[in-house]
Design a protein around this motif. Structure first.
Motif, mmCIF file in Angstrom:
data_model
loop_
_atom_site.group_PDB
_atom_site.id
_atom_site.type_symbol
_atom_site.label_atom_id
_atom_site.label_comp_id
_atom_site.label_asym_id
_atom_site.label_seq_id
_atom_site.Cartn_x
_atom_site.Cartn_y
_atom_site.Cartn_z
ATOM 1 N N UNK A 10 0.837 -1.207 0.000
ATOM 2 C CA UNK A 10 0.000 0.000 0.000
ATOM 3 C C UNK A 10 0.869 1.254 0.000
ATOM 4 N N UNK A 11 1.929 1.243 0.827
ATOM 5 C CA UNK A 11 2.823 2.411 0.876
ATOM 6 C C UNK A 11 3.502 2.637 -0.470
ATOM 7 N N UNK A 12 3.922 1.518 -1.120
ATOM 8 C CA UNK A 12 4.557 1.642 -2.428
ATOM 9 C C UNK A 12 3.573 2.202 -3.443
ATOM 10 N N UNK A 13 2.334 1.677 -3.421
ATOM 11 C CA UNK A 13 1.305 2.149 -4.346
ATOM 12 C C UNK A 13 0.997 3.617 -4.098
ATOM 13 N N UNK A 14 0.910 3.982 -2.804
ATOM 14 C CA UNK A 14 0.594 5.368 -2.458
ATOM 15 C C UNK A 14 1.721 6.307 -2.879
ATOM 16 N N UNK A 15 2.968 5.878 -2.677
ATOM 17 C CA UNK A 15 4.095 6.737 -3.041
ATOM 18 C C UNK A 15 4.157 6.973 -4.543
ATOM 19 N N UNK A 16 3.730 5.982 -5.320
ATOM 20 C CA UNK A 16 3.727 6.126 -6.777
ATOM 21 C C UNK A 16 2.606 7.045 -7.242
ATOM 22 N N UNK A 17 1.596 7.208 -6.389
ATOM 23 C CA UNK A 17 0.433 8.001 -6.780
ATOM 24 C C UNK A 17 0.244 9.217 -5.873
ATOM 25 N N UNK A 18 1.363 9.694 -5.339
ATOM 26 C CA UNK A 18 1.323 10.870 -4.464
ATOM 27 C C UNK A 18 2.285 11.924 -4.992
ATOM 28 N N UNK A 19 1.824 13.146 -5.020
ATOM 29 C CA UNK A 19 2.641 14.259 -5.481
ATOM 30 C C UNK A 19 2.607 15.354 -4.432
ATOM 31 N N UNK A 20 3.736 15.557 -3.740
ATOM 32 C CA UNK A 20 3.828 16.604 -2.716
ATOM 33 C C UNK A 20 2.697 16.490 -1.689
ATOM 34 N N UNK A 21 2.375 15.245 -1.294
ATOM 35 C CA UNK A 21 1.321 15.041 -0.303
ATOM 36 C C UNK A 21 -0.076 15.010 -0.880
ATOM 37 N N UNK A 22 -0.209 15.246 -2.194
ATOM 38 C CA UNK A 22 -1.521 15.203 -2.851
ATOM 39 C C UNK A 22 -1.675 13.841 -3.503
ATOM 40 N N UNK A 23 -2.751 13.128 -3.155
ATOM 41 C CA UNK A 23 -2.944 11.771 -3.644
ATOM 42 C C UNK A 23 -3.817 11.790 -4.892
ATOM 43 N N UNK A 24 -3.376 11.105 -5.934
ATOM 44 C CA UNK A 24 -4.180 11.033 -7.144
ATOM 45 C C UNK A 24 -3.439 10.375 -8.287
ATOM 46 N N UNK A 25 -4.155 9.554 -9.048
ATOM 47 C CA UNK A 25 -3.572 8.952 -10.258
ATOM 48 C C UNK A 25 -4.486 9.145 -11.462
ATOM 49 N N UNK A 26 -5.626 9.802 -11.258
ATOM 50 C CA UNK A 26 -6.552 10.049 -12.359
ATOM 51 C C UNK A 26 -5.919 11.019 -13.349
ATOM 52 N N UNK A 27 -6.397 10.988 -14.577
ATOM 53 C CA UNK A 27 -5.819 11.849 -15.612
ATOM 54 C C UNK A 27 -6.008 13.320 -15.250
ATOM 55 N N UNK A 28 -7.150 13.659 -14.638
ATOM 56 C CA UNK A 28 -7.399 15.068 -14.288
ATOM 57 C C UNK A 28 -6.412 15.564 -13.241
ATOM 58 N N UNK A 29 -6.076 14.711 -12.263
ATOM 59 C CA UNK A 29 -5.121 15.128 -11.230
ATOM 60 C C UNK A 29 -3.691 15.130 -11.766
ATOM 61 N N UNK A 30 -3.380 14.232 -12.686
ATOM 62 C CA UNK A 30 -2.034 14.235 -13.268
ATOM 63 C C UNK A 30 -1.780 15.511 -14.062
ATOM 64 N N UNK A 31 -2.832 16.016 -14.690
ATOM 65 C CA UNK A 31 -2.710 17.295 -15.406
ATOM 66 C C UNK A 31 -2.436 18.432 -14.416
ATOM 67 N N UNK A 32 -3.115 18.368 -13.257
ATOM 68 C CA UNK A 32 -2.877 19.368 -12.211
ATOM 69 C C UNK A 32 -1.438 19.290 -11.721
ATOM 70 N N UNK A 33 -0.950 18.069 -11.483
ATOM 71 C CA UNK A 33 0.421 17.888 -11.002
ATOM 72 C C UNK A 33 1.440 18.447 -12.003
ATOM 73 N N UNK A 34 1.212 18.182 -13.284
ATOM 74 C CA UNK A 34 2.129 18.683 -14.314
ATOM 75 C C UNK A 34 2.150 20.203 -14.335
ATOM 76 N N UNK A 35 0.956 20.796 -14.199
ATOM 77 C CA UNK A 35 0.880 22.261 -14.191
ATOM 78 C C UNK A 35 1.603 22.832 -12.970
ATOM 79 N N UNK A 36 1.417 22.199 -11.811
ATOM 80 C CA UNK A 36 2.075 22.667 -10.584
ATOM 81 C C UNK A 36 3.599 22.643 -10.751
ATOM 82 N N UNK A 37 4.118 21.532 -11.281
ATOM 83 C CA UNK A 37 5.570 21.423 -11.478
ATOM 84 C C UNK A 37 6.086 22.519 -12.413
ATOM 85 N N UNK A 38 5.260 22.866 -13.389
ATOM 86 C CA UNK A 38 5.679 23.855 -14.377
ATOM 87 C C UNK A 38 5.686 25.276 -13.820
#
Length: 471
Positions: free
Chosen positions: A141-169
């Motif tokens: 579970x921790x491994x799965x969560x770490x792969x789907x967590x960005x700066x403490x924000x949990x998400x692997x959906x396409x909509x959240x991945x777009x948000x993560x990419x924008x944040x990094x940019x």
């Protein structure tokens, strides 16, 4: 191998012969046994020796003598100290009618005297396997969560991945950012992620909810004031703009920012200076401003409730967060994250959801978004009496209030019969077609519910495989 790396077993047993037989067997299995004659001594030994020594307990075998209030309190304290350790209870024949209380206190299993030694061996093997499987699940579970967590924000959906990419940019830039999203969608978490990825990460992150502070106090809170500037101003006070100097100021619910202060905020954005209430001097500041709102600011501009020039200063980079119903793929991840969090906080050995419970979480509309899901899981953990969250542990006000049902009708004006039909269908779906639970929620007896199903032509609706189960 050091003692700390060897598995240890705590045995609470008043009969020295029984305790010795346990010790001999477990020693052959490379376990070290620690013996106590009663619960009070066992608790004391655990607190003073085992826990401070960081010994890993693989099992606890505990003799239950009375199940009186004092003993129940001691059992609860034991379980709170060792939430992940399997407990096996040894119960006298006279207490066999009360063994359910033992299981309610988190015991893996129990034995009733007299018993064969082979029974304890069998239970021991099952308990150790159970602990090992739980550890493996926890790691996965921790491994799965770490792969789907960005700066403490949990998400692997396409909509959240777009948000993560924008944040990094945009995080490394100095541009002001406006986060838009429904209530409970995690806007402050995103704001903190933006701050942590910026060059200002080692400087202050200061947050204020603009709707939570009365208008007459908000100006002083943001800009500060000098002594004597108004009644009650007995000393100088630095405002949040200065407190955040060098870092990030997060203005939550900017849509509620008072109209008469919007010009002052615009001046801060344009000139990067602030003036405290009652002061004649401007002070330079170096801050990044991140705002958030659940309101449509463009509608507020049309209604002359929000300045358009301020909007364009704040919304240099807009970040739009989806509602939870738009990112259902993330619900299982979020649910398991909150389950782990609240199980630890409440000292409970709960690691999973039943299939009906998880299906319900997945299909519910979540009008309160991530915050509502978090609250629902916390409540379920507190109420749960087993090692997994069941559907019965998940409580909502009427499984989604009438407001939620009505809002889903949008602009329709159905008849009462049509509305009743839709609501019955809604409750049946949310209870996984368990008729007894659905009838209880609807305030109907089961015969009436069956009759209504026939009237509506639902004879071929899915049937629960465990319709007689009481949940």
């Amino acid at each position: 191998m050091t003692l700390q790396k060897v598995k240890h077993i705590l045995i609470i047993e008043k009969n020295p012969a029984v305790a010795e037989s346990f010790t001999s067997y477990f020693f052959k299995k490379d376990f070290i046994c620690h013996l106590s004659a009663n619960l009070e001594d066992g608790l004391n030994y655990l607190k003073t020796k085992l826990l401070p020594g960081c010994f890993e307990l693989g099992l606890l075998i505990c003799e239950i003598e009375t199940l009186d209030p004092k003993e129940l309190v001691q059992l609860s304290e034991l379980k709170a100290l060792l939430p992940a350790t399997p407990f096996i209870a040894i119960v006298d024949e006279k207490l066999k009618t009360k063994v359910s209380q033992v299981l309610d206190h988190g015991f893996f299993h129990y034995l009733i005297r007299p018993f064969e030694f082979s029974q304890i061996v069998h239970l021991f093997e099952h308990a150790i396997n159970y602990q090992m499987i739980n550890k493996e699940i926890s790691i996965l579970k921790k491994e799965l969560l770490s792969k789907n967590t960005f700066q403490g924000v949990i998400g692997r959906s396409s909509s959240m991945r777009k948000v993560f990419e924008l944040i990094k940019q945009v995080a490394p830039s100095t541009a002001n950012i406006l986060i838009q999203g429904p209530t409970g969608s995690g806007k402050e978490v995103i704001a903190r992620a933006l701050h942590n990825l910026s060059e200002r990460k080692d400087k202050p992150f200061v947050a204020i909810n603009c709707s939570a502070i009365p208008e007459n106090l908000l100006e002083s809170e943001l800009f500060g004031h000098i002594k004597g500037s108004f009644t009650g101003a007995t000393q100088n006070k630095r405002g949040l703009f200065e407190e955040a100097n060098g870092g990030t100021l997060f203005l939550d619910e900017i849509g509620d920012f008072p109209h008469n202060l919007q010009a002052k905020l615009l001046r801060v954005l344009q000139e990067r200076t602030v003036r405290a209430v009652g002061d004649n001097h401007f002070r330079p500041i170096d801050i990044r401003i991140i705002c958030a709102t659940h309101k449509n600011l463009k509608d507020l501009i049309i209604n002359q409730q929000f300045r358009d020039d301020l909007y364009y200063r704040l919304a240099v980079i807009p970040v739009n967060l989806p509602s939870l119903s738009e990112r259902t793929e993330d619900i299982p991840l979020l649910a398991h994250h909150f389950l782990s969090k609240f199980a630890i906080l409440n000292h409970k050995d709960i690691s999973t959801f039943s299939e009906p419970a998880l299906n319900f979480l997945y299909t519910y509309s979540w009008p309160g978004n991530v915050r509502e899901l978090e609250n629902a899981i916390e409540r379920a953990v507190v109420l749960c009496k087993t090692r997994q969250i069941e559907l019965k542990d998940i409580h909502f006000s009427a499984l989604g209030s009438n407001d939620i049902i009505l809002s889903q009708l949008e602009s329709e004006l159905p008849t009462l019969e049509q509305l009743e039909k839709r609501y019955i269908e809604f409750v049946l779906k949310k209870t996984n077609y368990k008729k007894e639970k659905a009838a209880e929620i609807l305030g109907l007896n089961r015969k009436t519910l069956y009759r209504k199903e026939r009237d509506y032509g639902w004879d071929k609706l899915p049937q629960s495989s465990s319709d007689n189960e009481i949940i």
